[in-house]
Design a protein around this motif. Sequence first.
Motif, PDB file in Angstrom:
ATOM      1  N   ASN A  38       0.832  -1.203   0.000  1.00 58.81           N
ATOM      2  CA  ASN A  38       0.000   0.000   0.000  1.00 58.81           C
ATOM      3  C   ASN A  38       0.866   1.252   0.000  1.00 58.81           C
ATOM      4  O   ASN A  38       0.605   2.216  -0.726  1.00 58.81           O
ATOM      5  CB  ASN A  38      -0.932   0.007   1.207  1.00 58.81           C
ATOM      6  N   TRP A  57      -4.179  -8.017  -4.956  1.00 58.82           N
ATOM      7  CA  TRP A  57      -5.185  -7.473  -4.031  1.00 58.82           C
ATOM      8  C   TRP A  57      -5.229  -5.953  -4.141  1.00 58.82           C
ATOM      9  O   TRP A  57      -6.299  -5.353  -4.284  1.00 58.82           O
ATOM     10  CB  TRP A  57      -4.861  -7.920  -2.607  1.00 58.82           C
ATOM     11  N   ASN A  60      -6.482  -4.812  -7.602  1.00 56.42           N
ATOM     12  CA  ASN A  60      -7.935  -4.871  -7.718  1.00 56.42           C
ATOM     13  C   ASN A  60      -8.582  -3.632  -7.092  1.00 56.42           C
ATOM     14  O   ASN A  60      -9.546  -3.078  -7.633  1.00 56.42           O
ATOM     15  CB  ASN A  60      -8.462  -6.133  -7.040  1.00 56.42           C
ATOM     16  N   LYS A  61      -8.033  -3.173  -5.961  1.00 52.87           N
ATOM     17  CA  LYS A  61      -8.571  -1.978  -5.308  1.00 52.87           C
ATOM     18  C   LYS A  61      -8.307  -0.731  -6.153  1.00 52.87           C
ATOM     19  O   LYS A  61      -9.139   0.168  -6.224  1.00 52.87           O
ATOM     20  CB  LYS A  61      -7.967  -1.827  -3.915  1.00 52.87           C
ATOM     21  N   GLN A  64     -10.832  -0.812  -8.940  1.00 54.76           N
ATOM     22  CA  GLN A  64     -12.184  -0.523  -8.469  1.00 54.76           C
ATOM     23  C   GLN A  64     -12.316   0.877  -7.863  1.00 54.76           C
ATOM     24  O   GLN A  64     -13.427   1.305  -7.535  1.00 54.76           O
ATOM     25  CB  GLN A  64     -12.608  -1.564  -7.430  1.00 54.76           C
ATOM     26  N   GLU A  66     -11.173   1.799  -4.945  1.00 56.41           N
ATOM     27  CA  GLU A  66     -11.486   1.669  -3.526  1.00 56.41           C
ATOM     28  C   GLU A  66     -10.399   2.308  -2.665  1.00 56.41           C
ATOM     29  O   GLU A  66      -9.269   2.494  -3.095  1.00 56.41           O
ATOM     30  CB  GLU A  66     -11.617   0.179  -3.162  1.00 56.41           C
ATOM     31  N   LYS A  67     -10.759   2.632  -1.428  1.00 62.65           N
ATOM     32  CA  LYS A  67      -9.795   3.201  -0.489  1.00 62.65           C
ATOM     33  C   LYS A  67      -8.665   2.211  -0.256  1.00 62.65           C
ATOM     34  O   LYS A  67      -8.920   1.008  -0.196  1.00 62.65           O
ATOM     35  CB  LYS A  67     -10.479   3.533   0.843  1.00 62.65           C
ATOM     36  N   GLU A 119      -4.148  -6.927   4.527  1.00 62.24           N
ATOM     37  CA  GLU A 119      -5.571  -6.742   4.223  1.00 62.24           C
ATOM     38  C   GLU A 119      -6.180  -8.019   3.661  1.00 62.24           C
ATOM     39  O   GLU A 119      -7.294  -8.407   4.026  1.00 62.24           O
ATOM     40  CB  GLU A 119      -5.752  -5.597   3.228  1.00 62.24           C
ATOM     41  N   ALA A 195     -12.028 -11.561  -5.073  1.00 59.16           N
ATOM     42  CA  ALA A 195     -10.827 -10.846  -4.643  1.00 59.16           C
ATOM     43  C   ALA A 195      -9.741 -11.780  -4.127  1.00 59.16           C
ATOM     44  O   ALA A 195      -8.633 -11.337  -3.838  1.00 59.16           O
ATOM     45  CB  ALA A 195     -11.178  -9.829  -3.555  1.00 59.16           C
TER      46      ALA A 195
END
Length: 300
Positions: A38, A57, A60-61, A64, A66-67, A119, A195
């Motif tokens: 991250n 992972w 994918n975020k 999308q 995502e946060k 995560e 996911a």
Amino acid sequence: MKTASETTAAYSMSQVLASAVSQNSDISVDARPSQGTNRNVSEVIQGKTEIAYVQNWAANKIRQGEKPFGDLDYQPYQVFHLYDLAWFLATANDDWTSVTDITADSSVSPTPSGSGTAEMLEHALSFAVDDYKRTSVDYGDQAGAMSEGRLDAGAATYVNLSIEPGWLQQMKSTVDLRVLNWPDEIVSELEDDPAVVISDIDMSQFEKYGYTPDTLSTPTLAYNFIVREDHDYDTLRSFLETLWAQREGLQEQTGLLAPMAEGDAWVKNAYPGIPFHPAAADFYQEKGIWSDEFERGKEQ
């Protein structure tokens, strides 16, 4: 270049890659330890790091929105695949055989806090365990924490589903390490989750564990390098050309990099929806390993 913390196989691999490019081109590459995938994404976007790896992972975020990747100032572009890691949980607790042995009073470190792997493993654990005491222990410190009774279960991994990193071997030599299995019904639920990727590993190839299941079904992540969309084309192209020319000799420094001798390994498990940097796309097209399923990013 950033991958993971200093005690990991990824960091030692990045040192070899950086040295191969620095010693055989006009590009200077400095491999530095990282605080997780991250953070890698954040540092690449902010221009603090030129090239870093992430895993599917996090990818994918990003895809999308995502946060914490919901509003990125720049688009990450893919460059090349490094390896796949099968992640699992292990313990020194007598009689534990399954992740369902974890209770609300158990101290668990599903990789250090802040990593994208954490995560994913926390998400997977939510299918099997209602609660536990979340702690954060670096990979190389887990055996000591288990010996002192401060850690009930920690994270471990197999590189490319078959190779034990040095810190895992050290854990086995320090404590009577037991590999925790995922029950079949939990595996079925995880396999239905888009996911999560599950791999089945024949545990007969590994020795000196206190306990292992015959076959370990466990979450797996694919790790690929990214750069920012505006990364200089010529620099990245030279980086790839130099590394490609040195690819067969990389395994002399570490056997973990042996797959890179095969061209297809460079584009293995590419992330859907994440474009390749134009320099990488052009390079792979010339080498004949480009796929029509891949996306070429726009030149800046």
